[in-house]
Enzyme design. Structure first.
Site, mmCIF file in Angstrom:
data_model
loop_
_atom_site.group_PDB
_atom_site.id
_atom_site.type_symbol
_atom_site.label_atom_id
_atom_site.label_comp_id
_atom_site.label_asym_id
_atom_site.label_seq_id
_atom_site.Cartn_x
_atom_site.Cartn_y
_atom_site.Cartn_z
ATOM 1 N N VAL A 33 12.642 -1.569 -11.390
ATOM 2 C CA VAL A 33 12.290 -0.229 -10.927
ATOM 3 C C VAL A 33 11.308 0.423 -11.903
ATOM 4 O O VAL A 33 11.436 0.289 -13.118
ATOM 5 C CB VAL A 33 13.557 0.638 -10.803
ATOM 6 C CG1 VAL A 33 13.205 2.046 -10.347
ATOM 7 C CG2 VAL A 33 14.541 -0.011 -9.841
ATOM 8 N N ASP A 35 8.288 -0.309 -12.637
ATOM 9 C CA ASP A 35 7.348 -1.164 -13.358
ATOM 10 C C ASP A 35 5.914 -0.976 -12.874
ATOM 11 O O ASP A 35 4.985 -1.500 -13.487
ATOM 12 C CB ASP A 35 7.750 -2.639 -13.210
ATOM 13 C CG ASP A 35 8.870 -3.035 -14.163
ATOM 14 O OD1 ASP A 35 9.166 -2.253 -15.076
ATOM 15 O OD2 ASP A 35 9.453 -4.119 -13.977
ATOM 16 N N GLY A 36 5.727 -0.275 -11.742
ATOM 17 C CA GLY A 36 4.378 0.044 -11.286
ATOM 18 C C GLY A 36 3.839 -0.843 -10.191
ATOM 19 O O GLY A 36 2.618 -0.985 -10.042
ATOM 20 N N PRO A 112 10.919 -4.035 -3.128
ATOM 21 C CA PRO A 112 11.684 -3.093 -3.930
ATOM 22 C C PRO A 112 12.213 -3.709 -5.219
ATOM 23 O O PRO A 112 12.447 -4.909 -5.302
ATOM 24 C CB PRO A 112 12.836 -2.677 -3.007
ATOM 25 C CG PRO A 112 12.794 -3.559 -1.832
ATOM 26 C CD PRO A 112 11.569 -4.390 -1.881
ATOM 27 N N HIS A 114 15.028 -2.122 -6.936
ATOM 28 C CA HIS A 114 16.462 -1.858 -7.109
ATOM 29 C C HIS A 114 17.281 -3.069 -6.700
ATOM 30 O O HIS A 114 16.968 -3.761 -5.725
ATOM 31 C CB HIS A 114 16.885 -0.650 -6.262
ATOM 32 C CG HIS A 114 16.549 0.662 -6.899
ATOM 33 N ND1 HIS A 114 15.262 1.122 -6.958
ATOM 34 C CD2 HIS A 114 17.329 1.592 -7.511
ATOM 35 C CE1 HIS A 114 15.256 2.312 -7.562
ATOM 36 N NE2 HIS A 114 16.492 2.608 -7.913
ATOM 37 N N GLY A 470 55.580 -6.560 11.278
ATOM 38 C CA GLY A 470 56.640 -5.701 11.803
ATOM 39 C C GLY A 470 56.456 -5.307 13.247
ATOM 40 O O GLY A 470 57.249 -4.534 13.800
ATOM 41 N N SER A 474 56.877 -12.249 15.962
ATOM 42 C CA SER A 474 57.683 -13.452 15.712
ATOM 43 C C SER A 474 58.955 -13.445 16.553
ATOM 44 O O SER A 474 59.359 -14.484 17.099
ATOM 45 C CB SER A 474 58.029 -13.554 14.225
ATOM 46 O OG SER A 474 56.877 -13.770 13.449
ATOM 47 N N SER A 541 46.769 -12.556 11.897
ATOM 48 C CA SER A 541 45.377 -12.918 12.229
ATOM 49 C C SER A 541 44.535 -11.658 12.438
ATOM 50 O O SER A 541 44.152 -11.334 13.558
ATOM 51 C CB SER A 541 45.317 -13.829 13.454
ATOM 52 O OG SER A 541 46.060 -13.353 14.534
#
Length: 639
Positions: A33, A35-36, A112, A114, A470, A474, A541
């Site tokens: 970021v 750096d130009g 970019p 970032h 719950g 099953s 699941s």
């Protein structure tokens, strides 16, 4: 437009011809970021005299309004088009720009810096020939410099410019430049770059951009523009084996049948022999058709329609290839994957994979390791998060034709797509086929699934009970099995808790482990169905993708999804094990419904309202539905 040429007035046709026949260079700028990068490209556009008068006026106004140069021209504004980019002074999206000089045409991608936009940077690098990596002369080599260099290497770029920017802010100190150059070359020695040029620049002041700067009389290398105009990046694609993925079968009338697509590699002429990997059939090229007429030869990058001497069954997704140098044709391969989505990659989850015009189902069968792109170290991992890179084994649901990425970019890369959102979640580069894929075949058996089920007087299937912990699934599944047993049906029950004592005792409860848990259960249930049994599975699941994966393992009508829809508060009231209480207290991480999501079925085959039906009533509903579906039809074999 400020760009002028004497040929425009003297000989416009010669000018246009000269412009048309100039070579094209695609390059990207990347780095950390601030750096130009945008300033550098803006400077190139400005100094190349390719700014329209209205752009110039707008740039001057914007520089005074939102610029960062105290009212002076802010070249970065030519690239930072998004409002958020201008407000923050950063690049977010990939910006593409075209410009030209007397010697060459250019397409540049401003990517970019970032870390969270690394995926955007990888996208911009995918078609580039050269990478210009900017380094702030004050800061030296940073983490993002290393990250972007690794990704640039990963996508196959071999020509690198290290532009050490903001030299004006370090008084054009040669020692600082040489130290950065030495550090970068040491870091990049194992990345496979063919050429690294280090250039000291000031994008803002124009030092060593177009003309050599008197401020760096100690530097005797090329300026940035001279390097870009002269670097040799002649494509070797024409010399590679012929590859044309079929995009469209062109059939305008009964007398014409051609196969349209863009040639990814190699060249082709009428009379050449080609092959189709999917069928192994071969034929001879009859014509190469374009809008401008037939061609005597077509090369990589051209969009053409090819007709063949023979009538062969070819459709979209097939590939026309050199008969003497065919691609791999397999359903497993090893690849490097860059993950591009906020939701993590989960091995075992079912994705769609797209190679050019081919689409198939895919799973990451093994995440071998991930690569720390900052240090290039390998680390064990169960998942890949956003912007992470991993080495993976990929398994497909059918054979496809492909090359290694090193041999052919166009036929060696792919994208992964989420089955539900259609979002692109990852990109990959194939290393090689897994040879065991071609050595493992289905063994033909004399007794079929249908015959096994008929002997038992039933249709084999999976009753897939899903719901929160719950919910009663099953208990209901157990009652359903009792009722089926009383009807002399052949059943077997796979329960979530019981399976984790044996087959899946090595798995935890992370998202990745849950996916693998269901994958194993799905494959096991498929074997029970093949044995002719009515198989009952009772698992939370939680993810739709895995339930869909289990369904797709079976034939139409063999997977019956039963949603035990019990509200969370009722499930907590029934919690005899105290699991919900532990989860609420934070003592039980990744608990479905509390700290891990449950994705309810959108259209289950059987919907049981757990707030209105008791277990006995719910089981009776299931059995009645099975009778309606013909699962329980009695069949008496002849004696």
């Amino acid at each position: 437009m400020a760009h002028q040429s004497d040929l425009i007035a003297d000989d416009i046709l010669a000018y246009l011809n000269a412009q048309e026949n100039k070579s094209l260079l695609r390059f990207i700028t990347c780095g950390s970021v601030d750096d130009g990068k945008s300033t550098l490209i803006g400077r190139l556009l400005w100094d190349s005299k390719l700014i329209f008068e209205d752009q110039l006026a707008a740039l001057e106004a914007d520089s005074k309004k939102v610029g960062t140069q105290g009212g002076e021209i802010d070249y970065a504004l030519l690239l930072d088009g998004l409002q958020a980019e201008r407000e923050q002074g950063i690049t977010i999206d990939v910006a593409y720009r075209f410009f030209s000089t007397d010697k060459r045409k250019f397409i540049v991608a401003d990517t970019p810096g970032h870390e969270q936009y690394t995926r955007n940077m990888a996208t911009g690098a995918s078609n580039a020939d050269v990478a210009v990596i900017l380094v702030d002369g004050r800061k030296g080599i940073l983490t993002q410099t290393k990250r972007h260099s690794y990704i640039v290497s990963l996508v196959g770029i071999r020509k690198i410019v290290v532009a050490v920017n903001k030299m004006d802010l370090v008084d054009y100190d040669e020692a600082k430049f040489r130290n950065i150059e030495e550090s970068y070359r040491e870091f990049a020695k194992d990345l496979g770059f063919e050429d690294i040029a280090c250039i000291p620049i000031s994008a803002l002041n124009g030092d060593n951009i177009i003309d050599r700067s008197p401020q760096t009389d100690w530097y005797d290398g090329p300026t940035l523009m001279h390097y870009l105009e002269t670097v040799q990046v002649a494509s070797d694609l024409k010399e590679k084996p012929f590859r044309l993925p079929v995009q469209w079968v062109n059939r305008p009338n009964l007398d014409f049948r051609g196969f349209s697509g863009t040639i990814e590699a190699g060249s082709v002429k009428p009379g050449d022999e080609i092959a189709i990997p999917a069928s192994g059939q071969t034929s001879i090229v009859d014509r190469i058709v374009t809008l401008d007429g037939d061609l005597e030869e077509a090369i990589a990058g051209q969009a053409v329609t090819i007709t063949l001497k023979d009538e062969i069954d070819i459709s979209r997704g097939d590939m026309l290839v050199d008969v003497k140098s065919r691609p791999d044709y397999a359903d497993q391969f090893e690849a490097k994957i860059i993950w591009m989505h906020d939701d993590a990659l989960l091995p075992g989850r079912s994705y769609l994979i797209k190679f050019g015009t081919q689409t198939a189902g895919a799973q990451i069968s093994e995440l071998k390791h991930k690569v720390n792109v900052n240090t290039l170290e390998e680390a064990a991992a169960k998942t890949l998060e956003l912007n992470e890179v991993g080495i993976c084994n990929v398994a497909l649901d059918r054979n496809v034709a492909f090359d290694s990425y090193v041999d052919s970019r166009g036929t060696g890369r792919f994208i992964l797509i989420d089955r539900y959102t259609n979002a692109t979640v990852g990109v990959g580069m194939i290393d090689h086929a897994l040879r065991r894929a071609s050595n493992v075949h289905w063994q033909a058996l004399d007794i079929s699934k249908k015959e096994r089920a008929e002997r038992k007087g039933q249709r084999s299937c999976v009753l897939w009970f899903t719901g929160l912990s719950g919910s009663g699934k099953s208990t209901i599944a157990n009652l359903v099995e009792k009722k089926l047993h009383s009807l002399h049906k052949h059943t077997y029950a796979l329960d979530g808790d019981n399976i984790r004592h044996g087959l899946n005792k090595d798995l935890g409860f992370s998202d990745a482990d849950r996916v693998e848990n269901i994958r194993r259960i799905g494959e096991t249930a498929k074997l029970f169905v093949d044995a002719g049994l009515i198989t009952l599975t009772s698992f939370i699941s939680p993810f739709r993708s895995e339930r869909k994966m289990a369904r797709e393992l079976l034939e139409e009508g063999e997977f019956i999804e039963i949603f035990v829809d019990t509200p969370l508060e009722i499930c907590e009231e029934r919690d005899v094990k105290g699991l919900y209480a532990k989860a609420r207290a934070g003592d039980l991480p990744n608990f479905t419904g509390i700290s891990s999501p449950y994705e309810a079925p959108e259209d289950p085959d059987i919907h049981l309202d757990g707030s209105k039906l008791n277990a006995e009533e719910a089981a009776e509903v299931v059995v009645q539905k099975l009778e309606e579906l013909g699962i329980l039809d009695v069949w008496f074999p002849e004696i």
